[in-house]
Design an enzyme around this catalytic site. Structure first.
Site, mmCIF file in Angstrom:
data_model
loop_
_atom_site.group_PDB
_atom_site.id
_atom_site.type_symbol
_atom_site.label_atom_id
_atom_site.label_comp_id
_atom_site.label_asym_id
_atom_site.label_seq_id
_atom_site.Cartn_x
_atom_site.Cartn_y
_atom_site.Cartn_z
ATOM 1 N N ASP A 70 0.864 -1.173 0.000
ATOM 2 C CA ASP A 70 0.000 0.000 0.000
ATOM 3 C C ASP A 70 0.905 1.229 0.000
ATOM 4 O O ASP A 70 1.780 1.356 0.854
ATOM 5 C CB ASP A 70 -0.853 -0.018 1.272
ATOM 6 C CG ASP A 70 -2.258 0.475 1.041
ATOM 7 O OD1 ASP A 70 -2.399 1.575 0.499
ATOM 8 O OD2 ASP A 70 -3.200 -0.223 1.444
ATOM 9 N N ASP B 143 -3.149 4.576 -2.347
ATOM 10 C CA ASP B 143 -4.252 5.083 -1.545
ATOM 11 C C ASP B 143 -4.791 6.400 -2.116
ATOM 12 O O ASP B 143 -4.011 7.276 -2.510
ATOM 13 C CB ASP B 143 -3.706 5.317 -0.121
ATOM 14 C CG ASP B 143 -4.778 5.555 0.904
ATOM 15 O OD1 ASP B 143 -5.603 4.658 1.122
ATOM 16 O OD2 ASP B 143 -4.784 6.663 1.504
ATOM 17 N N GLU C 162 -6.542 3.427 -5.945
ATOM 18 C CA GLU C 162 -7.829 3.466 -5.239
ATOM 19 C C GLU C 162 -8.595 4.695 -5.718
ATOM 20 O O GLU C 162 -8.140 5.828 -5.536
ATOM 21 C CB GLU C 162 -7.629 3.562 -3.726
ATOM 22 C CG GLU C 162 -8.961 3.485 -2.991
ATOM 23 C CD GLU C 162 -8.980 4.114 -1.602
ATOM 24 O OE1 GLU C 162 -9.901 3.802 -0.835
ATOM 25 O OE2 GLU C 162 -8.094 4.942 -1.288
ATOM 26 N N HIS D 70 -11.329 -3.037 3.166
ATOM 27 C CA HIS D 70 -11.308 -2.722 4.593
ATOM 28 C C HIS D 70 -12.084 -1.450 4.921
ATOM 29 O O HIS D 70 -12.074 -1.015 6.070
ATOM 30 C CB HIS D 70 -9.853 -2.576 5.042
ATOM 31 C CG HIS D 70 -9.164 -1.426 4.365
ATOM 32 N ND1 HIS D 70 -8.900 -1.417 3.003
ATOM 33 C CD2 HIS D 70 -8.730 -0.245 4.841
ATOM 34 C CE1 HIS D 70 -8.325 -0.284 2.688
ATOM 35 N NE2 HIS D 70 -8.206 0.453 3.772
ATOM 36 N N ASP D 71 -12.714 -0.844 3.935
ATOM 37 C CA ASP D 71 -13.479 0.387 4.164
ATOM 38 C C ASP D 71 -14.983 0.191 4.002
ATOM 39 O O ASP D 71 -15.748 1.112 4.302
ATOM 40 C CB ASP D 71 -13.040 1.475 3.171
ATOM 41 C CG ASP D 71 -11.599 1.912 3.390
ATOM 42 O OD1 ASP D 71 -11.172 1.955 4.556
ATOM 43 O OD2 ASP D 71 -10.915 2.204 2.395
HETATM 44 C C1 GLC Z 1 -8.171 5.112 1.954
HETATM 45 C C2 GLC Z 1 -8.037 3.906 2.833
HETATM 46 C C3 GLC Z 1 -8.751 4.164 4.117
HETATM 47 C C4 GLC Z 1 -8.114 5.360 4.785
HETATM 48 C C5 GLC Z 1 -8.106 6.558 3.851
HETATM 49 C C6 GLC Z 1 -7.220 7.628 4.356
HETATM 50 O O1 GLC Z 1 -9.474 5.326 1.559
HETATM 51 O O2 GLC Z 1 -8.507 2.776 2.162
HETATM 52 O O3 GLC Z 1 -8.731 3.061 4.975
HETATM 53 O O4 GLC Z 1 -8.803 5.683 5.958
HETATM 54 O O5 GLC Z 1 -7.618 6.212 2.579
HETATM 55 O O6 GLC Z 1 -5.880 7.229 4.264
#
Ligand code: GLC
Length: 537
Positions: free
Chosen positions: A101, A203, A266, A327-328
């Site tokens: 990541d 991310d 992402e 995970h979100d």
């Molecule tokens: C992304 C991650 C998430 C995190 C956010 C801020 O969306 O997947 O878990 O809280 O970024 O870093």
């Protein structure tokens, strides 16, 4: 046989591990790198090709590792660099790729870069972050909102300016309009690529650049109570800015300095916007994550449209991908129900494009209820009571029926659900018809049938709860019939080219059955039918 070669990420199945929750090897209740190494045989047997690890870097853990204080270290909670190197070696020996990541949008406020940046207005790193004068009344410079609630601006009394944070105040945004930031992150990437990692999941990549003129975001006319407060405004000036593609192209160049690596982004955007993240001349992300299934209304016609709309916007040469969980977002088994979770699995593994599984979805883990005093997620803490909490999809992997599910020998950082003694890897492996064995069969079949990876997607008109499509390559084809409802359906259609042999049913019981012009599906059943190329039109 594992996929090798430059385009392994097209054929491969990806698997996301949330390291805190996969396997604890030192009994502190938090998963770690050694734990992942211990579980590689499981991943190998599952048949996946690549692991994506959520952040393992030194972090105050305000956002559980997405607040990084050192991009090139390992947080002691997860182990050390020797452990990490051992993981890279062991994964590669097992034929698995390893994706890290990369969190370039923001650091922790404890990162030395930010500590320097905030130390004075003329510090050389001041401009590595986004600082701004207060507005005329002394308040924040504009109306931009944090994803995690409240203003996105935090006042720094020492230097009398505000800094921007798209997420927590403890996660200041880096300034991607500063070339030095590009260089610094590129060096981070080279550091890990040099250690042999096979790529990055980047991310919030669509957030990197913000409006140079700091214009206010407009109100969202569709906002209603119950949505996160950040959705009161449309992120017109804070995300998906044109210049972001230059930043991504820069990252892609770095990835391309090393052979056969992959860049995943992402991105939560509608398909036509998402498509632009493949980049000009496809020099952007190899795989801009396609999250359409995460929020899909779970019915055949809606899914058919989602697949159509996505396929329709893909630029020439772009490789698709599909994601069922992360995970979100709430667990798929809770979103669609246990019966349909099997349909979701068959869908994910028969659509055109790289599938990404989220750990535990293969054993049907559901969203775990979290008592108020057990909440850990900062999003839920900041914005309580509307269901944004992400702890429920981050609970420990359920390996066996022992006290802490084989995850740890002490109290895990998040609770286990009541049903883990039944719903665990050991039990489900022993049950020939379990969802775990369905996942294994699907992954195995995908590897065996080239049309499931390389074939084109051919929709077939259907009605009601039936979703029908073919995956077709030059000389072979597979027909996929999914019943999105719990009532039986009968299909009798010459047009569908319905003849061949059932290769797999989601109930794992009709393998080898011949199909000649008609097919009966039970409620919640999906099947893959192998059809010879000549028989399909
Ligand atoms: C992304 C991650 C998430 C995190 C956010 C801020 O969306 O997947 O878990 O809280 O970024 O870093």
């Amino acid at each position: 046989m594992k996929q090798v070669g430059e385009f392994w990420w097209r054929q491969g199945v990806f698997y996301q591990i949330y390291p805190r929750s996969f396997q604890d090897s030192n009994d502190d209740g938090v998963g770690d790198i050694r734990g992942v190494i211990d579980r590689l045989p499981y991943l190998q047997a599952l048949g996946i090709d690549a692991i994506w690890l959520s952040p393992i870097f030194p972090s105050p853990m305000a956002d559980f590792g997405y607040d990084i204080a050192d991009y090139t270290g390992i947080d002691p909670l997860f182990g050390n660099m020797a452990d990490f190197e051992a993981l890279v070696a062991a994964a590669h020996e097992s034929g698995l790729k390893l994706i890290l990541d990369l969190v370039p949008n923001h650091t922790s406020d404890q990162h030395p870069w930010f500590i320097e940046s905030r130390s004075s207005r003329d510090n050389p790193k001041r401009n590595w972050y986004i600082w701004h004068e207060p507005s005329a009344d002394g308040g924040p410079p504009n109306n931009w909102l944090s994803e995690f609630g409240g203003s996105a601006w935090e006042y720094d009394a020492a230097t009398r300016q505000y800094y921007y944070h798209a997420f927590l105040a403890k996660q200041p945004d880096l300034n991607w309009r500063n070339p030095e930031v590009h260089q610094a992150i590129h060096d981070v990437m080279r550091f890990w690529l040099g250690k042999g990692v096979d790529g990055f999941r980047v991310d919030v990549i669509w957030h990197l650049i913000k409006d140079a003129n700091f214009r206010d975001n407009p109100p969202n006319p569709d906002f209603r109570e119950g949505l996160p407060p950040s959705e009161k405004l449309l992120p017109l000036h804070t995300a998906d800015q044109a210049e972001v593609h230059d930043a991504i192209a820069g990252m892609r160049h770095v990835v391309d300095e090393f052979p056969s690596r992959v860049l995943i982004g992402e991105i939560y955007l509608p398909p036509e916007r998402l498509a632009s993240y493949y980049g000009r001349d496809l020099g952007g992300a190899h795989l801009p994550f396609n999250f359409a299934l995460l929020s899909a209304p779970w019915n055949a016609r809606a899914l058919e449209k989602i697949i159509h709309d996505y396929e329709a916007v893909l630029p020439t040469g772009a490789w698709p991908n599909w994601v069922l969980g992360n995970h979100d977002r709430p667990r798929v088994a809770s979103r669609v129900g246990m019966e349909q979770a099997r349909i979701a699995a068959m869908l994910l593994l028969t659509l055109r494009g790289t599938p990404t599984l989220y750990y535990g979805d293969e054993i049907g883990m559901h969203q775990v209820a979290i008592a108020p005093d057990q909440v850990r997620d900062p999003f839920e803490k900041n914005v309580p009571g509307i269901g944004v909490g992400r702890d429920g999809c981050r609970t420990p992997m359920q390996w066996d029926a022992t006290r802490y599910a084989g995850f740890s020998r002490s109290t895990p950082w998040l609770p286990l659900p009541d049903d883990f003694r039944r719903e665990n890897v050991v039990n489900l492996e022993a049950d020939a018809r379990s969802i775990l064995n369905l996942y294994k069969a699907l992954i195995n079949l995908r590897r065996k049938l080239p049309q499931l990876t390389d074939g084109v997607y051919v929709p077939i008109a259907a009605q009601g709860d039936l979703l029908l499509y073919r995956r077709q390559s030059n000389d072979s084809s597979a027909l996929i019939a999914l019943n999105l409802g719990d009532e039986p359906v009968s299909i009798a259609s010459e047009a569908a080219g319905l003849s061949g042999e059932i290769l797999l049913s989601t109930f794992l019981d009709r393998q080898g059955e011949k199909v000649r012009g008609a097919l009966d599906l039970r409620g919640n059943e999906g099947v893959i039918i192998g059809t010879a190329g000549a028989q399909v039109g």
